[in-house]
Design a protein around this motif. Structure first.
Motif, PDB file in Angstrom:
ATOM      1  N   ASP A 113     -35.037  78.386   5.365  1.00 43.55           N
ATOM      2  CA  ASP A 113     -36.428  78.093   4.279  1.00 43.55           C
ATOM      3  C   ASP A 113     -36.105  76.950   3.325  1.00 43.55           C
ATOM      4  O   ASP A 113     -35.257  76.678   2.923  1.00 43.55           O
ATOM      5  N   VAL A 114     -37.365  76.125   3.152  1.00 42.05           N
ATOM      6  CA  VAL A 114     -37.608  75.023   2.570  1.00 42.05           C
ATOM      7  C   VAL A 114     -37.656  75.694   0.936  1.00 42.05           C
ATOM      8  O   VAL A 114     -38.388  76.500   0.879  1.00 42.05           O
ATOM      9  N   ILE A 115     -36.604  75.133   0.267  1.00 47.04           N
ATOM     10  CA  ILE A 115     -36.368  75.718  -1.232  1.00 47.04           C
ATOM     11  C   ILE A 115     -36.434  74.449  -2.141  1.00 47.04           C
ATOM     12  O   ILE A 115     -36.446  74.597  -3.609  1.00 47.04           O
ATOM     13  N   GLY A 116     -36.961  73.260  -1.599  1.00 50.77           N
ATOM     14  CA  GLY A 116     -36.881  72.186  -2.651  1.00 50.77           C
ATOM     15  C   GLY A 116     -37.107  70.834  -1.935  1.00 50.77           C
ATOM     16  O   GLY A 116     -37.409  70.903  -0.794  1.00 50.77           O
ATOM     17  N   SER A 117     -36.838  69.686  -2.676  1.00 50.77           N
ATOM     18  CA  SER A 117     -37.250  68.465  -2.093  1.00 50.77           C
ATOM     19  C   SER A 117     -36.092  67.498  -2.715  1.00 50.77           C
ATOM     20  O   SER A 117     -35.783  67.928  -3.827  1.00 50.77           O
ATOM     21  N   ARG A 118     -35.883  66.474  -2.059  1.00 49.95           N
ATOM     22  CA  ARG A 118     -34.725  65.603  -2.573  1.00 49.95           C
ATOM     23  C   ARG A 118     -35.437  64.133  -2.374  1.00 49.95           C
ATOM     24  O   ARG A 118     -35.813  63.713  -1.353  1.00 49.95           O
ATOM     25  N   LEU A 119     -35.635  63.277  -3.451  1.00 49.32           N
ATOM     26  CA  LEU A 119     -35.869  61.900  -3.699  1.00 49.32           C
ATOM     27  C   LEU A 119     -34.623  61.023  -3.428  1.00 49.32           C
ATOM     28  O   LEU A 119     -33.609  61.341  -4.511  1.00 49.32           O
ATOM     29  N   THR A 120     -34.538  60.344  -2.543  1.00 48.08           N
ATOM     30  CA  THR A 120     -33.468  59.403  -2.537  1.00 48.08           C
ATOM     31  C   THR A 120     -33.971  57.875  -2.826  1.00 48.08           C
ATOM     32  O   THR A 120     -34.853  57.553  -2.203  1.00 48.08           O
ATOM     33  N   ILE A 121     -33.233  56.810  -3.691  1.00 44.04           N
ATOM     34  CA  ILE A 121     -33.603  55.711  -3.861  1.00 44.04           C
ATOM     35  C   ILE A 121     -32.411  55.037  -3.456  1.00 44.04           C
ATOM     36  O   ILE A 121     -31.519  55.144  -3.951  1.00 44.04           O
ATOM     37  N   THR A 122     -32.359  54.160  -2.357  1.00 44.92           N
ATOM     38  CA  THR A 122     -31.279  53.595  -1.940  1.00 44.92           C
ATOM     39  C   THR A 122     -31.318  52.019  -2.393  1.00 44.92           C
ATOM     40  O   THR A 122     -32.618  51.419  -2.400  1.00 44.92           O
ATOM     41  N   ASP A 123     -30.158  51.595  -2.711  1.00 43.94           N
ATOM     42  CA  ASP A 123     -30.169  50.049  -3.376  1.00 43.94           C
ATOM     43  C   ASP A 123     -31.204  50.036  -4.462  1.00 43.94           C
ATOM     44  O   ASP A 123     -32.117  48.966  -4.670  1.00 43.94           O
ATOM     45  N   ALA A 124     -31.172  50.977  -5.422  1.00 38.58           N
ATOM     46  CA  ALA A 124     -32.108  50.877  -6.659  1.00 38.58           C
ATOM     47  C   ALA A 124     -32.030  49.573  -7.289  1.00 38.58           C
ATOM     48  O   ALA A 124     -30.872  48.971  -7.623  1.00 38.58           O
ATOM     49  N   THR A 125     -33.166  49.125  -7.787  1.00 38.02           N
ATOM     50  CA  THR A 125     -33.274  48.051  -8.739  1.00 38.02           C
ATOM     51  C   THR A 125     -33.863  48.319 -10.048  1.00 38.02           C
ATOM     52  O   THR A 125     -34.308  49.353 -10.048  1.00 38.02           O
ATOM     53  N   TYR A 126     -33.904  47.477 -10.902  1.00 39.42           N
ATOM     54  CA  TYR A 126     -34.491  47.527 -12.151  1.00 39.42           C
ATOM     55  C   TYR A 126     -36.147  47.926 -11.985  1.00 39.42           C
ATOM     56  O   TYR A 126     -36.440  48.862 -12.888  1.00 39.42           O
ATOM     57  N   GLU A 127     -36.622  47.581 -11.204  1.00 39.12           N
ATOM     58  CA  GLU A 127     -37.980  47.979 -10.735  1.00 39.12           C
ATOM     59  C   GLU A 127     -38.218  49.281 -10.718  1.00 39.12           C
ATOM     60  O   GLU A 127     -39.229  49.995 -10.748  1.00 39.12           O
ATOM     61  N   ASN A 128     -37.244  50.188  -9.975  1.00 42.26           N
ATOM     62  CA  ASN A 128     -37.085  51.445  -9.861  1.00 42.26           C
ATOM     63  C   ASN A 128     -37.149  52.239 -11.222  1.00 42.26           C
ATOM     64  O   ASN A 128     -37.365  53.572 -11.235  1.00 42.26           O
ATOM     65  N   THR A 129     -36.735  51.791 -12.189  1.00 37.30           N
ATOM     66  CA  THR A 129     -36.767  52.342 -13.700  1.00 37.30           C
ATOM     67  C   THR A 129     -38.284  52.894 -13.994  1.00 37.30           C
ATOM     68  O   THR A 129     -39.060  52.229 -13.770  1.00 37.30           O
ATOM     69  N   GLY A 130     -38.022  54.156 -14.446  1.00 40.38           N
ATOM     70  CA  GLY A 130     -39.419  54.730 -14.685  1.00 40.38           C
ATOM     71  C   GLY A 130     -39.534  56.159 -14.949  1.00 40.38           C
ATOM     72  O   GLY A 130     -38.395  57.073 -14.744  1.00 40.38           O
ATOM     73  N   SER A 131     -40.575  56.870 -14.840  1.00 34.04           N
ATOM     74  CA  SER A 131     -40.784  58.211 -14.710  1.00 34.04           C
ATOM     75  C   SER A 131     -41.386  58.608 -13.507  1.00 34.04           C
ATOM     76  O   SER A 131     -42.171  58.021 -12.830  1.00 34.04           O
ATOM     77  N   TYR A 132     -40.817  59.573 -12.969  1.00 32.38           N
ATOM     78  CA  TYR A 132     -41.255  60.437 -11.550  1.00 32.38           C
ATOM     79  C   TYR A 132     -41.667  61.682 -11.796  1.00 32.38           C
ATOM     80  O   TYR A 132     -40.966  62.476 -12.524  1.00 32.38           O
ATOM     81  N   GLU A 133     -42.846  62.019 -10.982  1.00 36.56           N
ATOM     82  CA  GLU A 133     -43.183  63.407 -11.577  1.00 36.56           C
ATOM     83  C   GLU A 133     -43.360  63.874 -10.202  1.00 36.56           C
ATOM     84  O   GLU A 133     -43.836  63.538  -9.052  1.00 36.56           O
ATOM     85  N   CYS A 134     -42.837  65.220 -10.053  1.00 36.89           N
ATOM     86  CA  CYS A 134     -43.002  66.211  -8.711  1.00 36.89           C
ATOM     87  C   CYS A 134     -44.074  67.277  -9.319  1.00 36.89           C
ATOM     88  O   CYS A 134     -43.713  68.037 -10.024  1.00 36.89           O
ATOM     89  N   SER A 135     -44.867  67.333  -8.350  1.00 38.34           N
ATOM     90  CA  SER A 135     -45.598  68.539  -8.430  1.00 38.34           C
ATOM     91  C   SER A 135     -45.775  69.369  -7.356  1.00 38.34           C
ATOM     92  O   SER A 135     -45.816  68.831  -5.979  1.00 38.34           O
ATOM     93  N   VAL A 136     -45.988  70.724  -7.419  1.00 38.18           N
ATOM     94  CA  VAL A 136     -46.030  71.746  -6.182  1.00 38.18           C
ATOM     95  C   VAL A 136     -46.955  72.793  -6.395  1.00 38.18           C
ATOM     96  O   VAL A 136     -47.281  73.275  -7.634  1.00 38.18           O
ATOM     97  N   THR A 137     -47.637  73.044  -5.308  1.00 36.47           N
ATOM     98  CA  THR A 137     -48.709  74.057  -5.414  1.00 36.47           C
ATOM     99  C   THR A 137     -48.594  75.174  -4.355  1.00 36.47           C
ATOM    100  O   THR A 137     -48.178  74.678  -3.146  1.00 36.47           O
TER     101      THR A 137
END
Length: 65
Positions: free
Chosen positions: A13-37
């Motif tokens: 059963d799907v119980i969540g989600s994973r976000l992977t950022i490969t080779d992160a750079t300064y431009e990836n800095t910030g706020s990330y929002e996850c919403s579920v319905t």
């Protein structure tokens, strides 16, 4: 590069989600929002990511002389 994969429990059963950022750079800095319905309602989560440069001094942990 960013990719998203589902997280599953032992029953598959799907119980969540994973976000992977490969080779992160300064431009990836910030706020990330996850919403579920779903049938039970909706919810949001917020994560703040700070990417900083790491200096490699040859693996010794010491700065070169």
């Amino acid at each position: 590069m960013m990719s998203q994969q589902p997280l599953n429990n032992a029953g598959g059963d799907v119980i969540g989600s994973r976000l992977t950022i490969t080779d992160a750079t300064y431009e990836n800095t910030g706020s990330y929002e996850c919403s579920v319905t779903n049938t039970h309602g909706n919810d949001k989560g917020l994560a703040k990511i700070n990417v900083e440069k790491v200096f490699d001094f040859g693996g010794s942990g010491q700065q070169p002389s």
